[in-house]
Design an enzyme around this catalytic site. Sequence first.
Site, PDB file in Angstrom:
ATOM      1  N   HIS A 191      -2.063  -5.055   1.526  1.00 11.67           N
ATOM      2  CA  HIS A 191      -3.176  -5.760   1.265  1.00 11.67           C
ATOM      3  C   HIS A 191      -3.056  -7.256   0.906  1.00 11.67           C
ATOM      4  O   HIS A 191      -2.080  -7.498   0.162  1.00 11.67           O
ATOM      5  CB  HIS A 191      -4.151  -5.032   0.365  1.00 11.67           C
ATOM      6  CG  HIS A 191      -5.320  -5.875  -0.052  1.00 11.67           C
ATOM      7  ND1 HIS A 191      -6.486  -6.173   0.493  1.00 11.67           N
ATOM      8  CD2 HIS A 191      -5.554  -6.710  -1.215  1.00 11.67           C
ATOM      9  CE1 HIS A 191      -7.371  -6.663  -0.044  1.00 11.67           C
ATOM     10  NE2 HIS A 191      -6.834  -7.472  -1.386  1.00 11.67           N
ATOM     11  N   GLU A 212     -10.532  -9.515  -7.049  1.00 14.99           N
ATOM     12  CA  GLU A 212      -9.640  -8.507  -6.835  1.00 14.99           C
ATOM     13  C   GLU A 212      -8.478  -8.507  -7.770  1.00 14.99           C
ATOM     14  O   GLU A 212      -8.030  -7.659  -8.384  1.00 14.99           O
ATOM     15  CB  GLU A 212      -8.990  -8.645  -5.312  1.00 14.99           C
ATOM     16  CG  GLU A 212      -9.643  -8.160  -4.366  1.00 14.99           C
ATOM     17  CD  GLU A 212      -9.263  -8.717  -3.180  1.00 14.99           C
ATOM     18  OE1 GLU A 212      -7.957  -9.117  -2.987  1.00 14.99           O
ATOM     19  OE2 GLU A 212      -9.899  -8.204  -1.868  1.00 14.99           O
ATOM     20  N   TYR A 226     -12.459  -2.030  -2.864  1.00 14.04           N
ATOM     21  CA  TYR A 226     -12.946  -2.027  -1.302  1.00 14.04           C
ATOM     22  C   TYR A 226     -14.414  -2.075  -1.248  1.00 14.04           C
ATOM     23  O   TYR A 226     -15.135  -1.662  -0.284  1.00 14.04           O
ATOM     24  CB  TYR A 226     -12.268  -0.976  -0.335  1.00 14.04           C
ATOM     25  CG  TYR A 226     -11.159  -1.210  -0.075  1.00 14.04           C
ATOM     26  CD1 TYR A 226     -10.555  -2.534   0.834  1.00 14.04           C
ATOM     27  CD2 TYR A 226      -9.935  -0.277  -0.076  1.00 14.04           C
ATOM     28  CE1 TYR A 226      -9.518  -2.693   1.079  1.00 14.04           C
ATOM     29  CE2 TYR A 226      -8.744  -0.391   0.486  1.00 14.04           C
ATOM     30  CZ  TYR A 226      -8.563  -1.620   1.038  1.00 14.04           C
ATOM     31  OH  TYR A 226      -7.093  -1.751   1.490  1.00 14.04           O
ATOM     32  N   LYS A 280       0.818  -1.213  -0.139  1.00 16.37           N
ATOM     33  CA  LYS A 280       0.075   0.000  -0.095  1.00 16.37           C
ATOM     34  C   LYS A 280       0.830   1.396  -0.139  1.00 16.37           C
ATOM     35  O   LYS A 280       2.111   1.118   0.201  1.00 16.37           O
ATOM     36  CB  LYS A 280      -0.916  -0.217   1.216  1.00 16.37           C
ATOM     37  CG  LYS A 280      -2.066  -1.068   1.072  1.00 16.37           C
ATOM     38  CD  LYS A 280      -2.827  -1.054   2.418  1.00 16.37           C
ATOM     39  CE  LYS A 280      -4.053  -1.977   2.421  1.00 16.37           C
ATOM     40  NZ  LYS A 280      -4.746  -1.985   3.727  1.00 16.37           N
ATOM     41  N   ASN A 336      -1.723   0.096   7.331  1.00 10.09           N
ATOM     42  CA  ASN A 336      -0.978  -1.037   7.782  1.00 10.09           C
ATOM     43  C   ASN A 336      -0.186  -1.880   6.466  1.00 10.09           C
ATOM     44  O   ASN A 336      -0.169  -2.955   6.709  1.00 10.09           O
ATOM     45  CB  ASN A 336      -2.021  -1.970   7.960  1.00 10.09           C
ATOM     46  CG  ASN A 336      -3.244  -2.014   7.235  1.00 10.09           C
ATOM     47  OD1 ASN A 336      -3.352  -1.725   6.047  1.00 10.09           O
ATOM     48  ND2 ASN A 336      -4.515  -2.643   7.493  1.00 10.09           N
TER      49      ASN A 336
HETATM   50  N1  UDP Z   1      -9.424  -0.061   7.820  1.00 12.02           N
HETATM   51  C1  UDP Z   1      -9.635   1.007   8.434  1.00 12.02           C
HETATM   52  N2  UDP Z   1     -10.134   1.259   9.797  1.00 12.02           N
HETATM   53  C2  UDP Z   1     -10.984   0.132  10.186  1.00 12.02           C
HETATM   54  C3  UDP Z   1     -10.869  -1.094   9.268  1.00 12.02           C
HETATM   55  C4  UDP Z   1     -10.310  -1.100   8.132  1.00 12.02           C
HETATM   56  O1  UDP Z   1      -8.805   1.913   8.237  1.00 12.02           O
HETATM   57  O2  UDP Z   1     -11.625   0.362  11.141  1.00 12.02           O
HETATM   58  C5  UDP Z   1      -8.622   0.037   6.656  1.00 12.02           C
HETATM   59  C6  UDP Z   1      -7.339  -0.735   6.825  1.00 12.02           C
HETATM   60  O3  UDP Z   1      -6.347  -0.137   5.777  1.00 12.02           O
HETATM   61  C7  UDP Z   1      -7.602  -2.441   6.174  1.00 12.02           C
HETATM   62  C8  UDP Z   1      -8.714  -1.876   5.065  1.00 12.02           C
HETATM   63  O4  UDP Z   1      -9.191  -0.741   5.655  1.00 12.02           O
HETATM   64  O5  UDP Z   1      -6.490  -2.932   5.973  1.00 12.02           O
HETATM   65  C9  UDP Z   1      -9.401  -3.004   4.800  1.00 12.02           C
HETATM   66  O6  UDP Z   1     -10.285  -3.405   6.097  1.00 12.02           O
HETATM   67  P1  UDP Z   1     -10.005  -5.112   6.198  1.00 12.02           P
HETATM   68  O7  UDP Z   1     -11.049  -5.379   7.348  1.00 12.02           O
HETATM   69  O8  UDP Z   1     -10.584  -5.865   4.909  1.00 12.02           O
HETATM   70  O9  UDP Z   1      -8.851  -5.488   6.707  1.00 12.02           O
HETATM   71  P2  UDP Z   1      -7.728  -6.329   5.893  1.00 12.02           P
HETATM   72  O10 UDP Z   1      -8.319  -7.377   5.056  1.00 12.02           O
HETATM   73  O11 UDP Z   1      -6.789  -5.451   5.117  1.00 12.02           O
HETATM   74  O12 UDP Z   1      -6.965  -7.071   7.230  1.00 12.02           O
HETATM   75 MG    MG Z   2      -9.757  -7.215   3.669  1.00  9.29          MG
END
Ligand code: UDP
Ligand code: MG
Length: 169
Positions: free
Chosen positions: A132, A143, A66, A26, A129
């Site tokens: 992805h 995706e 997303y 990212k 974080n």
């Molecule tokens: N995210 C965020 N706040 C939240 C939850 C998610 O900013 O409360 C962002 C974060 O960058 C995350 C992405 O949205 O990686 C997608 O969320 P997901 O729950 O799918 O997490 P991932 O699959 O990336 O672990």
């Molecule tokens: Mg996710």
Amino acid sequence: MSGIFYRQTGAYAREPMAERTLIIIKPDGVQRHMMGEIISRFERKGFKLAAAKFLQVSEATARRHYAVHEGKPFFEGVVKYLASSPVLAMVWEADGVIDMARKMMGATFGYNAEPGTIRGDFSCSRGYNLIHGSDSPESAAYEIPLYFADEELVNYGLVDADWLYGKND
Ligand code: UDP
Ligand code: MG
């Protein structure tokens, strides 16, 4: 180039349809010079790289990416984040790669992620974080085409596949 380097050999090469996952380094991962660190973890694990593209994600693509989170409080923020600066999109391949990559990434929020994982070692943020990774075969199937055309996914065998994926039974 042709010949031995690209010859399809070994048990693994005869199974070219191993599972694939979309991994994106990212914007913060690129800006924080973490690309090599992250790639090297997947490479050393033994995943096979099928495609890679350095690109600026459009807001439209970020929204599609997303879409599953549409309506959630963080949706607009995560769309802006993904489209804020270039990313490195990759497809990695191995049997079970989706779950293995998710384990290597760690929990979603950096401050929750276990040490030893990518997020646990290098992020203490909530939303920023670094990485992805597809969370299921269905997500990967949705995706990957957002970033790669079919012909951009390269099929080849690794010459050390028998050592990487060896079985005793
Ligand atoms: N995210 C965020 N706040 C939240 C939850 C998610 O900013 O409360 C962002 C974060 O960058 C995350 C992405 O949205 O990686 C997608 O969320 P997901 O729950 O799918 O997490 P991932 O699959 O990336 O672990
Ligand atoms: Mg996710």
